[in-house]
Design a protein around this motif. Structure first.
Motif, PDB file in Angstrom:
ATOM      1  N   SER A 782       0.731  -1.152  -0.106  1.00 47.37           N
ATOM      2  CA  SER A 782       0.002   0.079   0.028  1.00 47.37           C
ATOM      3  C   SER A 782       1.019   1.245  -0.006  1.00 47.37           C
ATOM      4  O   SER A 782       1.860   1.266   0.566  1.00 47.37           O
ATOM      5  CB  SER A 782      -1.079   0.060   1.469  1.00 47.37           C
ATOM      6  OG  SER A 782      -1.462   1.129   1.468  1.00 47.37           O
ATOM      7  N   ASN A 786      -2.598   5.867   1.521  1.00 52.13           N
ATOM      8  CA  ASN A 786      -3.920   5.097   1.636  1.00 52.13           C
ATOM      9  C   ASN A 786      -3.630   4.379   2.801  1.00 52.13           C
ATOM     10  O   ASN A 786      -4.194   3.352   3.033  1.00 52.13           O
ATOM     11  CB  ASN A 786      -3.963   4.322   0.362  1.00 52.13           C
ATOM     12  CG  ASN A 786      -4.410   5.156  -0.635  1.00 52.13           C
ATOM     13  OD1 ASN A 786      -3.676   4.862  -1.791  1.00 52.13           O
ATOM     14  ND2 ASN A 786      -5.236   6.120  -0.618  1.00 52.13           N
ATOM     15  N   SER A 801      -5.284   0.529   1.899  1.00 53.81           N
ATOM     16  CA  SER A 801      -5.883  -0.150   0.776  1.00 53.81           C
ATOM     17  C   SER A 801      -4.649  -0.683   0.043  1.00 53.81           C
ATOM     18  O   SER A 801      -3.554  -0.383  -0.298  1.00 53.81           O
ATOM     19  CB  SER A 801      -6.340   1.089  -0.395  1.00 53.81           C
ATOM     20  OG  SER A 801      -7.384   1.693   0.542  1.00 53.81           O
ATOM     21  N   ASN A 806      -6.659  -2.671  -4.232  1.00 54.05           N
ATOM     22  CA  ASN A 806      -7.425  -1.596  -3.635  1.00 54.05           C
ATOM     23  C   ASN A 806      -8.388  -1.846  -3.144  1.00 54.05           C
ATOM     24  O   ASN A 806      -9.749  -1.110  -2.928  1.00 54.05           O
ATOM     25  CB  ASN A 806      -7.814  -0.636  -4.825  1.00 54.05           C
ATOM     26  CG  ASN A 806      -6.621   0.106  -5.596  1.00 54.05           C
ATOM     27  OD1 ASN A 806      -5.727   0.533  -4.768  1.00 54.05           O
ATOM     28  ND2 ASN A 806      -6.415   0.403  -6.652  1.00 54.05           N
ATOM     29  N   ASP A 807      -8.645  -2.928  -2.387  1.00 49.19           N
ATOM     30  CA  ASP A 807      -9.816  -3.138  -1.140  1.00 49.19           C
ATOM     31  C   ASP A 807      -9.163  -2.552   0.118  1.00 49.19           C
ATOM     32  O   ASP A 807      -7.719  -2.117   0.280  1.00 49.19           O
ATOM     33  CB  ASP A 807      -9.972  -4.623  -1.056  1.00 49.19           C
ATOM     34  CG  ASP A 807     -10.570  -5.202  -2.253  1.00 49.19           C
ATOM     35  OD1 ASP A 807     -11.476  -4.445  -3.005  1.00 49.19           O
ATOM     36  OD2 ASP A 807     -10.247  -6.432  -2.622  1.00 49.19           O
ATOM     37  N   VAL A 808      -9.952  -2.490   0.981  1.00 46.16           N
ATOM     38  CA  VAL A 808      -9.435  -1.833   2.344  1.00 46.16           C
ATOM     39  C   VAL A 808      -9.342  -3.061   3.326  1.00 46.16           C
ATOM     40  O   VAL A 808     -10.125  -3.879   3.593  1.00 46.16           O
ATOM     41  CB  VAL A 808     -10.639  -0.932   2.952  1.00 46.16           C
ATOM     42  CG1 VAL A 808     -10.011  -0.140   4.339  1.00 46.16           C
ATOM     43  CG2 VAL A 808     -10.647   0.219   1.784  1.00 46.16           C
ATOM     44  N   ASP A 836     -12.320   0.151  -7.256  1.00 43.20           N
ATOM     45  CA  ASP A 836     -11.258   0.501  -6.370  1.00 43.20           C
ATOM     46  C   ASP A 836     -11.921   1.220  -5.017  1.00 43.20           C
ATOM     47  O   ASP A 836     -12.933   1.925  -5.135  1.00 43.20           O
ATOM     48  CB  ASP A 836     -10.125   1.675  -6.881  1.00 43.20           C
ATOM     49  CG  ASP A 836      -9.434   0.818  -8.054  1.00 43.20           C
ATOM     50  OD1 ASP A 836      -9.346  -0.396  -8.018  1.00 43.20           O
ATOM     51  OD2 ASP A 836      -8.871   1.497  -8.770  1.00 43.20           O
ATOM     52  N   GLN A 837     -11.109   0.656  -3.839  1.00 41.66           N
ATOM     53  CA  GLN A 837     -11.444   1.437  -2.542  1.00 41.66           C
ATOM     54  C   GLN A 837     -10.324   2.276  -2.073  1.00 41.66           C
ATOM     55  O   GLN A 837      -9.256   1.538  -1.951  1.00 41.66           O
ATOM     56  CB  GLN A 837     -12.182   0.679  -1.674  1.00 41.66           C
ATOM     57  CG  GLN A 837     -13.644   0.346  -1.965  1.00 41.66           C
ATOM     58  CD  GLN A 837     -13.760  -0.499  -2.982  1.00 41.66           C
ATOM     59  OE1 GLN A 837     -14.468  -0.379  -3.910  1.00 41.66           O
ATOM     60  NE2 GLN A 837     -12.938  -1.870  -3.071  1.00 41.66           N
ATOM     61  N   TYR A 838     -10.366   3.666  -1.947  1.00 35.43           N
ATOM     62  CA  TYR A 838      -8.931   4.149  -1.293  1.00 35.43           C
ATOM     63  C   TYR A 838      -9.156   4.448   0.259  1.00 35.43           C
ATOM     64  O   TYR A 838     -10.024   5.459   0.405  1.00 35.43           O
ATOM     65  CB  TYR A 838      -8.652   5.471  -1.982  1.00 35.43           C
ATOM     66  CG  TYR A 838      -8.499   4.781  -3.705  1.00 35.43           C
ATOM     67  CD1 TYR A 838      -7.400   4.291  -4.082  1.00 35.43           C
ATOM     68  CD2 TYR A 838      -9.404   5.211  -4.681  1.00 35.43           C
ATOM     69  CE1 TYR A 838      -6.982   4.290  -5.315  1.00 35.43           C
ATOM     70  CE2 TYR A 838      -9.026   4.807  -5.949  1.00 35.43           C
ATOM     71  CZ  TYR A 838      -8.140   4.369  -6.321  1.00 35.43           C
ATOM     72  OH  TYR A 838      -7.883   3.979  -7.417  1.00 35.43           O
ATOM     73  N   CYS A 839      -8.405   3.799   1.084  1.00 36.40           N
ATOM     74  CA  CYS A 839      -8.546   4.175   2.422  1.00 36.40           C
ATOM     75  C   CYS A 839      -8.148   5.542   2.620  1.00 36.40           C
ATOM     76  O   CYS A 839      -6.920   6.101   2.135  1.00 36.40           O
ATOM     77  CB  CYS A 839      -7.576   3.209   3.275  1.00 36.40           C
ATOM     78  SG  CYS A 839      -7.441   3.708   5.065  1.00 36.40           S
ATOM     79  N   TRP A 854     -13.424   5.568   3.605  1.00 39.41           N
ATOM     80  CA  TRP A 854     -12.827   5.379   2.112  1.00 39.41           C
ATOM     81  C   TRP A 854     -13.551   6.042   0.987  1.00 39.41           C
ATOM     82  O   TRP A 854     -14.711   6.296   1.157  1.00 39.41           O
ATOM     83  CB  TRP A 854     -12.231   4.017   2.076  1.00 39.41           C
ATOM     84  CG  TRP A 854     -13.612   3.183   1.760  1.00 39.41           C
ATOM     85  CD1 TRP A 854     -14.151   2.808   0.615  1.00 39.41           C
ATOM     86  CD2 TRP A 854     -14.276   2.645   2.734  1.00 39.41           C
ATOM     87  NE1 TRP A 854     -15.213   1.808   0.977  1.00 39.41           N
ATOM     88  CE2 TRP A 854     -15.350   1.841   2.306  1.00 39.41           C
ATOM     89  CE3 TRP A 854     -14.243   2.270   4.385  1.00 39.41           C
ATOM     90  CZ2 TRP A 854     -16.134   1.018   2.932  1.00 39.41           C
ATOM     91  CZ3 TRP A 854     -15.167   1.570   4.817  1.00 39.41           C
ATOM     92  CH2 TRP A 854     -16.028   0.861   4.169  1.00 39.41           C
ATOM     93  N   ASP A 856     -14.989   5.304  -2.384  1.00 39.04           N
ATOM     94  CA  ASP A 856     -15.207   4.145  -3.103  1.00 39.04           C
ATOM     95  C   ASP A 856     -15.753   4.225  -4.557  1.00 39.04           C
ATOM     96  O   ASP A 856     -16.891   5.124  -4.751  1.00 39.04           O
ATOM     97  CB  ASP A 856     -16.393   3.647  -2.209  1.00 39.04           C
ATOM     98  CG  ASP A 856     -16.770   2.060  -2.507  1.00 39.04           C
ATOM     99  OD1 ASP A 856     -16.966   1.711  -3.658  1.00 39.04           O
ATOM    100  OD2 ASP A 856     -16.577   1.371  -1.192  1.00 39.04           O
TER     101      ASP A 856
END
Length: 977
Positions: A782, A786, A801, A806-808, A836-839, A854, A856
């Motif tokens: 990561s 993120n 992420s 790009n999962d959390v 994609d998910q961005y913390c 995040w 999303d």
């Protein structure tokens, strides 16, 4: 038996999986983007009704939908029909066709790897014929762009599907039963062998086949091919060469005939010819259908066949005055003046690219176009009689938002009425609208009652605030474009740390009434009482007196305590620069720190300012602390309690990192110098992070590639020497840190080892741990941006992420940097969706609620789409005890029967006398909490319902009993339905 076997396999996969997340399985939605994907896909059915197709993410993930409309403009289905229950992956290329047996086939493609051609068949009552998810045909290629899918009916209840296959035009024939027809390959048949085609169009040949027109950019020629439902090419194997033109369009002409309308950049005429189904051209020479003043390289035009068997056309371009119309009897000269009839003389010719026309029965034309010359975008119509006279001029159809990029779809509803469909963005909503115009120019459907579908408009700008909390509630702010695609308005939402319940209206509330401006870079904080919060932000692209730094203070009911416009911090002709505003709280008051840039002076004066608000009123008479001129500027502002940190720089070089402490009267405190204390100097100082201690402040920054730190006491002493602490390993980069008691624990990425390390600073000394703790069991892949961490009591929780997916994810450690017992070494999944998910950030309150937010993109239909905002909670109290911390004899036995079960199951335990606040927690296979049941007796029944009272689905579930100083081992059970 087969179902039971599947669940047993799932059970073994999920061995020892604990449950941690508390809210909805995929997080709670703070701001859900609608992501309307409507490209004007409408057909008129043989019944006279209409069918529309689009996709949107209003429910969280992108779904393909259809709606049936009557001729009178009524939605015939209470809710749109969803064509596939599965989440769609970048869907596009929507197309509809009514089959020969009276059903409808919907087609689209998805950017899988490889490309998926998706289709669904339904009847006119909305019943799906090809399963809940339709059909999926995997193609043997992958592209990153729209492949322009089109569908036409054959005569056997099936359809032709045509699309680009890496610049080669390909067609597939699907039968009424949903199978690939005989004579067609699994990946379709190539219509044109060359791979140098860049555009195409299709049309039915009225005999059960299709005709395809395609442009070969290699030789700049257009080619025609006709195919039947057996896959045979009817116009030789290579097709017919239609000539070297820059543009060409095809329309149906007389029965068994097609008209080709063409244009060359080097000519001043639009020309046409006709071809029959035998491939024969009916004119030896091209026929002129419209004359233009001079050569135009960006011409746009639209042809139709008129009611008196002539060719009508509208056209526009950069050297043509306005939008024009012409009518021609092929073989004769154009009829309506030498250079056509002017529909609109507006100079913005590109707006006419989305104009359209429809013929009436008597030889006239109705033309529809957009006009935004009066700062309001109007959707207008005009009617031209068969002799070229105009009887309806500039008739208003609707006022619409600025987000239009498709021409309106038009149908002859009856002989005297025209049905119009278009996309609109107004009143903060994306809308698909329908209107019916009669021959007198009256709009027959009431305004605001002619929506086929609507959802919240605009989207979220990527620059959102860090999460702020008062211990009971958390706050988030973001720039939102729902009022206008050209501007952003700061919105905010507050939610409960306990339940996730939103305090304000769904999708948040605006912090001001300025909607025609660009508001960005919001920062927010609660006061210490927690009953108010302050949002500071930058505002520009509006009246000069409203530009610059602004703030708003709000209470937990959403009231704007500084008025509907907020409070202007900047003076006239002043603008705040990027990363130039910060805010903090002191007791129940707020302090705002910002820079100003003078726009009207040649001296380019920059100021550094600070202001305190007590009872929502500014109290410091002169907020300006420092002044610079010329190219020098203030950047990287931050404020914590009464410490302020900033950089003085000349465009990121020759920078000085400065710090000061603010006195109670708003000036730099004694012992801190008149202009603050310099703690670093160098080029490209960035990523400055600050952490307050009881005795001072720790500042950590990067200086080009070097990571450095300094500890400054409350009296302005540099405790780690003049040069601060230097990380000898230049690959270190700080992700996040937190102060706890007399030490600071930092979480760093080591780019050399591709791992993350905890480094502890003893705040009474000048160094870190001799051997930094390396988190390396399964390296976090990561970026630091993120990654976020928090500390609660004896635990460190880290969110990140993954770069690969790009999962959390989350991991929990003790204060020595060791993973807590029984925690999965790869971490737990907080959110796992296809996009994609961005913390973004996280907080933890005193009760052990760890909240992460995040950005999303699970609902995206294009890779460039903006994010939604989601949040999830991990209850750290549920993992605070380890088996070794439980006194011997305090491990409680817990079991369930029956297992498997279908309706309910009994959870049986041996509770000691006098136990209070015991509860049984039930989790699903992904670790998300499903239900919490008070354990007031030795027998507890689970009725298979979740916390909201809804029936849980089939699957493996886990349960654990816990209370103060005791717990049970985790049990597993199977619910069958």
């Amino acid at each position: 038996m087969k179902k039971l076997l599947v669940f047993i396999i799932m059970l073994f996969i999920a061995l020892n999986l604990p449950g941690y997340t508390c809210w909805e399985e995929n997080g709670i939605s703070i701001r859900q983007e609608t992501k309307l994907n409507y490209s004007g896909t409408v057909i008129k059915l043989s019944s006279g009704d209409y069918m529309l197709m689009w996709s949107d993410a209003a429910s969280g993930t992108q779904k393909m939908k259809v709606q049936k409309m009557s001729e009178a403009g009524e939605n015939l289905w209470e809710e749109p029909i969803i064509l596939s229950e599965n989440e769609l992956y970048y869907p596009n290329g929507e197309s509809l066709a009514e089959t020969s047996d009276g059903d409808i086939v919907a087609v689209w493609h998805e950017r899988q790897n490889p490309i998926q051609i998706r289709c669904q068949k339904l009847d006119t009552d909305g019943n799906l014929h090809w399963g809940y998810n339709g059909l999926s045909f995997e193609m043997n290629f992958n592209v990153g762009y729209d492949i322009d899918t089109q569908v036409f009916a054959d005569l056997n209840g099936g359809v032709f599907i045509t699309f680009f296959k890496i610049r080669s035009v390909t067609t597939l024939n699907i039968t009424s039963e949903g199978e690939i027809a005989p004579g067609w390959g699994n990946y379709g048949n190539s219509i044109f062998i060359s791979s140098t085609f860049n555009s195409y169009s299709c049309i039915s040949d009225v005999l059960g086949g299709i005709v395809i027109l395609a442009h070969n950019y290699y030789d700049d020629h257009w080619y025609l091919q006709r195919c039947d439902d057996q896959g045979d090419h009817l116009w030789t194997q290579t097709g017919i060469d239609a000539g070297d033109f820059n543009m060409m369009k095809i329309i149906n002409w007389n029965y068994g005939e097609l008209a080709l309308v063409s244009y060359r950049y080097t000519e001043t005429e639009i020309k046409a010819t006709v071809i029959d189904l035998g491939g024969n051209f009916l004119y030896t020479e091209l026929q002129t259908v419209a004359e233009i003043p001079e050569e135009v390289s960006n011409l746009s035009y639209m042809p139709v066949k008129t009611g008196d068997n002539k060719l009508g056309i509208i056209y526009s371009g950069s050297h043509i005055i306005g939008l024009r119309a012409q009518k021609t009897d092929l073989g004769l000269a154009p009829e309506w003046d030498a250079e056509g009839i002017i529909i609109s003389d507006q100079e913005y010719y590109f707006e006419f690219s989305y104009a359209n026309l429809i013929p009436d029965d008597s030889g006239g034309l109705a033309v529809f176009w957009h006009d935004s010359s009066e700062n309001v975008t109007s959707f207008l119509m005009e009617h031209i009689n068969t002799d070229g006279s105009i009887d309806l001029d500039n008739i208003m159809v609707a006022e619409i938002g600025t987000d239009y990029n498709d021409y309106p779809v038009l149908f002859n509803n009856t002989a005297d009425e025209t049905a119009i469909f278009w996309k609109d963005m107004s009143d903060c909503h994306f809308k698909i609208k329908m209107q019916i115009a009669d021959s007198y120019g009256n709009m027959l459907l009431p305004e605001d009652e002619n929506n086929v579908w609507q959802g919240l408009g605009g989207g979220v700008n990527w620059n959102i605030t860090e999460l702020a909390t008062n211990g009971e509630y958390s706050c988030i702010c973001w720039p939102d474009s729902r009022f206008s695609t050209d501007y952003n308005t700061i919105f905010t939402q507050v939610f409960s740390n306990d339940t996730g319940e939103l305090l304000f209206a769904d999708q948040g509330i605006a912090v001001s009434d300025y909607h025609n401006s660009r508001q960005q870079y919001p920062v927010a904080t609660f006061n210490e009482t927690g009953d108010k919060f302050c949002i500071a932000y930058k505002q520009d692209y509006t009246d000069p007196e409203a530009e610059g730094a602004r703030i708003q203070i709000m209470d937990l009911e959403g009231n704007r305590l500084l008025g509907n416009s907020g409070y202007a911090l900047s003076g006239l002709d002043m603008e705040v620069m990027q990363e130039g505003i910060a805010v903090c709280s002191q007791d129940d008051d707020f302090i705002v720190f910002w820079n100003d840039y003078e726009t009207s002076s040649e001296d380019h004066i920059k100021t550094l300012n600070v202001q305190k608000f007590v009872d929502c009123e500014p109290i410091w008479e002169n907020p300006t602390l420092l002044t610079l001129s010329g190219l020098d500027q203030f950047e990287l502002l931050s404020i914590f309690d009464n410490y302020i940190v900033w950089e003085e720089t000349t465009f990121s070089v020759n920078g000085k990192l400065m710090i000061a402490r603010i006195s109670d009267d708003g000036e730099i405190d004694d012992n801190w110098g008149e202009e603050g204390i310099e703690i670093a100097s160098g080029d490209y100082i960035q990523d400055v992070m600050n952490y307050i201690t009881d005795d001072g402040i720790v500042v950590i920054w990067r200086e080009y590639i070097d990571q450095k730190a300094q500890y400054v006491s409350a009296t302005g002493d540099l405790l780690w020497g003049d040069d601060g602490y230097f990380f000898e390993n230049e690959s270190y980069r700080l992700a996040d840190a937190q102060v706890i008691e007399d030490k600071l624990i930092g979480f760093f990425r080591d780019y050399n080892s591709q791992s993350y390390k905890f480094i502890e600073f003893d705040l009474n000394e000048s160094g870190g741990w001799d051997e930094p703790v390396v988190f390396n069991s399964t390296p976090i892949i990561s970026q630091p941006d993120n990654t976020t961490m928090d500390i609660w009591e004896n635990m460190i929780i880290v969110y990140w992420s993954g770069i690969n997916d790009n999962d959390v994810y989350a991991m929990i450690f003790d204060l020595e940097g060791n993973l807590i017992p029984n925690f999965p070494p790869e971490g737990i999944s907080v959110i796992r969706e296809r996009h994609d998910q961005y913390c973004h950030s996280s907080v933890v309150d005193n009760s052990g609620s760890s909240i992460v937010i995040w950005q999303d993109t699970r609902g995206s239909y294009l890779s460039s789409a903006g994010p939604s905002i989601y949040a999830q909670k991990i209850d750290l109290t549920s993992v605070s005890l380890t088996d070794s911390e439980i006194p011997e004899g305090n491990m409680i036995n817990l079991s369930n029967y029956p297992n498997p079960f279908m309706v309910s199951t009994n959870l049986k335990c041996d509770l000691p006398r006098g136990i209070e606040n015991a509860e049984i927690l039930i989790y699903n296979i992904r670790g998300h909490k499903v239900r919490s049941i008070p354990a007031s007796s030795n027998d507890v029944v689970w009725d298979c319902r979740n916390q909201e009272g809804k029936l849980a689905g089939s699957g493996v579930y886990f349960y654990v009993l816990q209370g103060k100083n005791f717990k049970s081992k985790t049990g597993k059970m199977i619910l069958l339905r």
